[in-house]
Design a protein around this motif. Sequence first.
Motif, short mmCIF file in Angstrom:
data_model
loop_
_atom_site.label_atom_id
_atom_site.label_comp_id
_atom_site.label_asym_id
_atom_site.label_seq_id
_atom_site.Cartn_x
_atom_site.Cartn_y
_atom_site.Cartn_z
N GLU A 772 0.95 -1.13 0.04
CA GLU A 772 0.00 0.11 0.14
C GLU A 772 0.73 1.15 0.05
O GLU A 772 0.57 2.26 -0.76
CB GLU A 772 -0.94 0.27 1.14
N LEU A 773 2.07 1.25 0.69
CA LEU A 773 2.90 2.44 0.93
C LEU A 773 3.49 2.50 -0.78
O LEU A 773 3.60 3.73 -1.20
CB LEU A 773 4.06 1.86 1.83
N ALA A 774 3.85 1.35 -1.33
CA ALA A 774 4.57 1.69 -2.79
C ALA A 774 3.48 2.06 -3.60
O ALA A 774 3.82 3.19 -4.49
CB ALA A 774 4.93 0.27 -3.18
N ARG A 775 2.14 1.83 -3.49
CA ARG A 775 0.88 2.37 -4.23
C ARG A 775 0.70 3.92 -3.98
O ARG A 775 0.70 4.68 -4.86
CB ARG A 775 -0.33 1.71 -4.01
N LEU A 776 0.85 4.18 -2.82
CA LEU A 776 1.03 5.74 -2.35
C LEU A 776 1.99 6.51 -3.09
O LEU A 776 1.62 7.52 -3.75
CB LEU A 776 1.01 5.88 -0.66
N VAL A 777 3.18 6.07 -2.79
CA VAL A 777 4.46 6.67 -3.59
C VAL A 777 4.12 6.89 -4.94
O VAL A 777 4.33 7.89 -5.62
CB VAL A 777 5.67 5.82 -3.09
N ALA A 778 3.79 5.66 -5.78
CA ALA A 778 3.64 5.77 -7.36
C ALA A 778 2.61 6.77 -7.77
O ALA A 778 2.76 7.79 -8.57
CB ALA A 778 3.31 4.45 -7.84
N ALA A 779 1.46 6.87 -6.84
CA ALA A 779 0.24 7.71 -7.10
C ALA A 779 0.73 9.04 -7.10
O ALA A 779 0.65 10.11 -7.72
CB ALA A 779 -0.85 7.53 -6.53
N PHE A 780 1.54 9.36 -5.83
CA PHE A 780 1.76 10.88 -5.36
C PHE A 780 3.00 11.28 -6.43
O PHE A 780 3.08 12.22 -6.91
CB PHE A 780 2.70 10.76 -4.11
N THR A 781 3.84 10.55 -6.99
CA THR A 781 4.73 10.65 -8.05
C THR A 781 4.06 11.19 -9.36
O THR A 781 4.42 12.03 -9.92
CB THR A 781 5.74 9.33 -8.30
N ASP A 782 3.13 10.34 -9.61
CA ASP A 782 2.63 10.48 -11.04
C ASP A 782 1.50 11.89 -11.02
O ASP A 782 1.46 12.63 -11.75
CB ASP A 782 1.63 9.38 -11.12
N ALA A 798 10.11 12.46 1.48
CA ALA A 798 9.96 11.76 2.70
C ALA A 798 9.11 10.55 2.61
O ALA A 798 9.58 9.41 3.09
CB ALA A 798 9.06 12.90 3.76
N CYS A 799 8.19 10.48 1.79
CA CYS A 799 7.20 9.34 1.59
C CYS A 799 8.20 8.24 0.76
O CYS A 799 7.96 7.03 1.13
CB CYS A 799 6.13 9.61 0.68
N GLN A 800 8.76 8.77 -0.14
CA GLN A 800 10.03 7.81 -0.82
C GLN A 800 11.12 7.27 -0.06
O GLN A 800 11.11 5.99 0.01
CB GLN A 800 10.57 8.69 -1.82
N ALA A 801 11.46 8.01 1.07
CA ALA A 801 12.14 7.60 2.11
C ALA A 801 11.73 6.45 2.91
O ALA A 801 12.41 5.57 3.30
CB ALA A 801 12.74 8.57 2.80
N PHE A 802 10.47 6.82 3.25
CA PHE A 802 9.79 5.61 4.07
C PHE A 802 9.71 4.49 3.38
O PHE A 802 9.79 3.27 3.90
CB PHE A 802 8.55 6.04 4.56
N LEU A 803 9.29 4.39 1.90
CA LEU A 803 9.42 3.41 1.02
C LEU A 803 10.57 2.61 1.10
O LEU A 803 10.73 1.17 1.40
CB LEU A 803 8.81 3.78 -0.35
N SER A 804 11.66 3.25 0.97
CA SER A 804 13.04 2.62 0.95
C SER A 804 13.37 2.16 2.35
O SER A 804 14.10 1.07 2.21
CB SER A 804 13.97 3.61 0.56
N GLU A 805 13.27 2.80 3.49
CA GLU A 805 13.28 2.19 4.69
C GLU A 805 12.46 0.88 5.08
O GLU A 805 12.98 -0.34 5.56
CB GLU A 805 12.87 3.29 5.67
N THR A 806 11.27 0.70 4.49
CA THR A 806 10.38 -0.32 4.70
C THR A 806 10.88 -1.64 3.75
O THR A 806 10.80 -2.84 4.32
CB THR A 806 8.92 -0.12 4.06
N SER A 807 11.56 -1.15 2.77
CA SER A 807 12.17 -2.32 1.75
C SER A 807 13.60 -2.77 2.44
O SER A 807 14.04 -3.62 1.75
CB SER A 807 12.19 -1.83 0.38
N GLY A 808 14.04 -2.20 3.57
CA GLY A 808 15.38 -2.66 4.09
C GLY A 808 16.52 -1.85 3.26
O GLY A 808 17.64 -2.20 3.65
N GLU A 809 16.27 -0.99 2.62
CA GLU A 809 17.41 -0.38 1.87
C GLU A 809 17.53 0.92 2.59
O GLU A 809 17.13 2.24 2.34
CB GLU A 809 16.88 0.11 0.46
N PHE A 810 18.16 0.74 3.61
CA PHE A 810 18.59 1.86 4.80
C PHE A 810 19.57 2.79 4.31
O PHE A 810 19.20 4.20 4.55
CB PHE A 810 18.87 1.25 5.93
#
Length: 965
Positions: A772-782, A798-810
Motif C-alpha cells: 500500500e505504501l508503494a502504491r501511495l508513492v507511485a500515485a503521489f509521484t504521478d 519523505a514518502c519515498q524515503a519511508f518506502l526505501s526504509e520499509t524495503s530494507g534499503e537503509f
Amino acid sequence: MPRFVGRDVPLARLTDTLDHPPAVVLVEGEAGIGKTRLVTEWLDAHPGRRTLLTACPPFRQPHTLGPIVDAVRRATGSVRSLRLSDLAGVLRPLFPEWAEHLPPAPEPLEDLTAARHRLFRAWLELLGALNVDTLIVEDAHWADEATLEFLLFLTARHPPAGPSLVVTYRPEDVPAGSLLPRLSSRQGSGPARAALTLEPLDVAGTAGLVSSMFGDGHISEAFAEFLHQHTEGVPLAVEESVRLLRHRGDVVRRGDGEWARRSLAELQVPAMIRDSVLERSQRLGPEARRILDAAAVLGEPVDEALLSTVAGLDGQDTADAFEEVISLRLLTEGDRHRLAFRHALTARAVYDALVPTRRRHLHLRAGRALESARPLPVARLARHFREANAVPEWIRYTEAAVDLAVEALDVTPAVAALNDLLTEAGLEAAVDLAERGRLGARLATLAIRREQIDQRHRTVIATLRGILDGGGIDVRHEAEIRYGLGRLLVRVRAADEGRAELERAADQLVHEPGARASIMAYLAWPLTSTWPARRHRMWLHRATMILPMVREQHHVIELVGMLAAARLFLGDEQGWAVAATLSTEGTTARERREIAGARSNIGAAAIVWGDYAEARRQLDLGREVSLTEEQGWPLMLILGMRVELDLISGAWPGLREKAGALAEADDPDGPINLDVARVLGALRALDGDLDGGEAILRRALDHATANDQFTASIALAAEVGRVRLARRDPAGAIEVTDGPMRRLEAKGVWVWGTEIGPVRAQALAAAGEPAELARLVAAFTDGLDGCPAPAPRAALAACQAFLSETSGEFALAAAGFERAVTAFGALPRPLDSLLAREGAGRCLIAAGDPGRGLAVLGEVFRDLTELGARADADRVAGRLRRDGVEVPRPWRGGRRGYGDQLSPREREVVRLVVAGHTNRQIAAALSRSPKTVSSQLNSAMRKLGVTSRTALAVAVVQSESGLTD
C-alpha cells in the motif's frame, strides 16, 4: 390594579443586576406569568432612569429592527439637536423622515457582516446621544433577526459599553433557529448578567392576588385552591377568571367577611383565558364590539383615530364605545394615548372569533387607512393586504418591505416575505408567469445572501423548484433561479445536484457575462466538491475564455482572484502569472472587498504550494484592505491562515496566545475557525498533551467532514494521524487518514498532499504494509508530474524515503530523508525537516553507522527542544538513552518571566501605541483580543513607571526601553 405578589425575589435580582450597568437581564416565562408587570414595578421604583421601552409585535414578517425604530421614534420627535457622527448616515433607510437631519449615507459595504456591524455601531451611538441607560425589549420571541443580532451586539461588547438591557420572552414561543437563546448562552467577562424565570404563583400567592382584587378581603381557602387548580397560578389567568366570576355574580361575601364561590358543585370556571375574554366581550354594545374587532385586526397599539376609521365609526357613539371597552379593561391606554389589548392572548381570542369574511374586510380597511401614514408602514400594509386577499397591493407592499429590509442589511425577513408570497395558495391564478418568474429570481438572489444555514433554506429550495417545475417563465429569470437554487443546494450538502443546476444556469445566462463567468469560476473551484480535477479544469478554461467579456471591475477582480487560486489549487503553475495581473487598488468598497477576498485565496494557494513568503505577502495585503474597509470577512479567515502559516513555518513563540485570542474573538456559536483549531490542537499535542490535542483536532475534523470542507479535513486528519503515531498507533493513523486520502486520490490534485502524505506513509511503514505504501508513492509521484510546487515535492521525498526504509534499503532511505530535510528546510518547515532528519539518523544506525546516526539524533533532539516540540524531543531522547547516550533533562518549569523588562508581546503592543494606534486597532493587527491588548499595555506602563499613553510614548522615545532588541 391587583397588588404585585409573589415576585419579591426576581424583583430584587432585577434591581441588583441593573444597579451595576451596563447589565443584561433576561426574563422568561409563559404568557400571562407577569413579565411585563415585573418590568413595570422596576420602572415605577426608578423614575430617574432614562429608559427606552419597546415590545415586539406578533407580525408574520416583522419589520427590520422595527421595535427599536418605533421606540426611538416615540422617544424623540427629531434628531436635529443630537450630536451624531458621520456614522449615523447609515440610519437613513430606517428613519426616512429624519433624513435631512442625519449625515449623508456612507458608501455601501458589500460584506454583510461588516455593514451590519457598522449599522449597529450607529445604533449604539444614537442610543448614547439619547442618553438611554436602559433598553427594555418585551416579547422578544417575536423579534426580527436583525433586532436579535443588535441585542447580541450589545451584550458581546468588550469592554462593556452602551445601555443596560432587559429582555422578556416566552420560551415556548421562541422559533427554531432563533438567535434569542444565544443571549442567555453568552458567558465570560461581559456585563453583569441575570436570567430570571418567573414561575406560577402557589396557592398562597394566588390567594394574595385575588385578595387585592377584593379590597384586601380574606379569601376562602377552598376558593383559592379552586382558582389555583384551574388557572395553574398564572397571574393573568387568575385576574381574568376572577373578573369573569365577578361579572357573573358568582363570587359572594359571607357574613364573616370572607370571599368565596357561590357553589362548589355548580360553578365551572373556564380553564382558558379565551373563554373569559369572549364572554366579557359579548357584553359590549355593537359600536364597542366593532372597536374591539378593529383593535384585534390591527394587532398593535394605535390611536383612537385609526381605530375609529378601521371600525367604521364616528360621532358621539364612538367616544362612548371607547369608554365602554376601556372600562371593561379589554383595551388599555398606553403611551401617547394609544390603545391596545392588555395581553396578546386577549387580542388573539378576539381575532380568532371573527368570521373570516369580516376579518378580511377589516384587514382591507386597515390597509387602506394605513396607506396615508408617513413613513409608510410597508410591513404592516403587506400583512393587512395579504389577509384581505388583495393580491396586487400585497405584492407591491411586500416588495417595498423587502427593499427596506435589504437596505437595512436584514435579508432574512426579505426572504421569508417573498417565499410566503410565492407559496400562497391561489396566487398562481392571480399572478402571471412573468411576474412569478421575476419574484422567484429575486427570491433566489436574496436567499444566497443569508449566511445562516437552517430550515428556511430547504423551504426556499422547494419554492424555487416549484417555480421551475411549473414552466413558462422566461429564460433570464429561469437562469437566475437556477443559479440561486444551485448555490442553496450546495449549502445544504446536496452538492452534486446543486452543481448540476449551476451548470445549466451557466449555459442560460448569456445576457449576463459577469454572472455567467462567476458561475463558471465557482464550478472551477476545486476545494468543495467530489468532482475530479479534469472537470474543474474544463470550467476553468470556459471561465477564462469569457473573462474578456466582463466589464464590471469588481467582477473582473473577483474572477481573476478565483481563477488564479483555482489554477494553483489544481497544481497549475500558470496560476502565478494570472495572480500577477490582479488589481492592487479598488476605487469602490465592493472592489476593495473583492481584492481582499482574492488576496486571501491566493495566499491560501501559496501556503499549499509552499511559497510562504508570497503567502505572507498576499495575506498581509488582504488583511490591510479588510482592516481599512472594516471587513469582518475575510479578516478572520486571513488571520486564521496566518497563525496556521506560523505553525507550519516554526514561528511558534507567542503562537498559542495569538491563536487563543482569535478563538476568543470568534462567535462561540458560529462555525469553527478550522485553521485556529488546527494550531491550538497541534501545539497542545506537540507540548505532550496528546489527549487534549487530539480532542481539539478531532472536533475540528468532524466539523470539516460534516461541512464538506475537504482541504481542511486533509490537514486536520494529518494532525490527528501525527498524534496517533506518537501513541504508537499506526492503525489508528491509517484509519483517520484513509477517507481524506481516498478523496485526494479520486480528485487527482496531489498538490494538497504535503500534510497527509508523510503521515500516511509513516503509518503504513509502521503497520507493515509495503504494498500500500508503494502504491501511495507511485500515485503521489504521478500526481505531481509537471507540478513544481516545493512543499508537496518535499513531502514526496519523505514518502519515498519511508518506502526505501520499509524495503530494507537503509542507506538509500537515509539519503532520501536527507533530501527531504533539505527540501523542507528551504521552505521553511522546521518541524518536518527535523522529523525527516530523525528518519535519516534512524536509517544510518540501521545501515551499520551507529556513530553517525546517534550524532544526527543528538542534533535532532537539541533542535526539537529549541523549537518547542516537547513530545517529539522526548521520543528522540528515549531512543538515544536506549542506545546508551546521555541526554540532559530539559527544564520543565513554567513560563520564564521577564522581571521588570518588557516581554516580546508587550514590546509589540508598545510599538503600535507609540505609532498612534488604538487598542482595538492593535488587537486586530496582532490577532489578539482587545482585553489581552489592554492587559499587556497596562503591564508595560507599570514596568516603565508611567500612567498614560502619552507618558508611555515619551518614555519609549527617550530611552527606547529595550524596544530595539
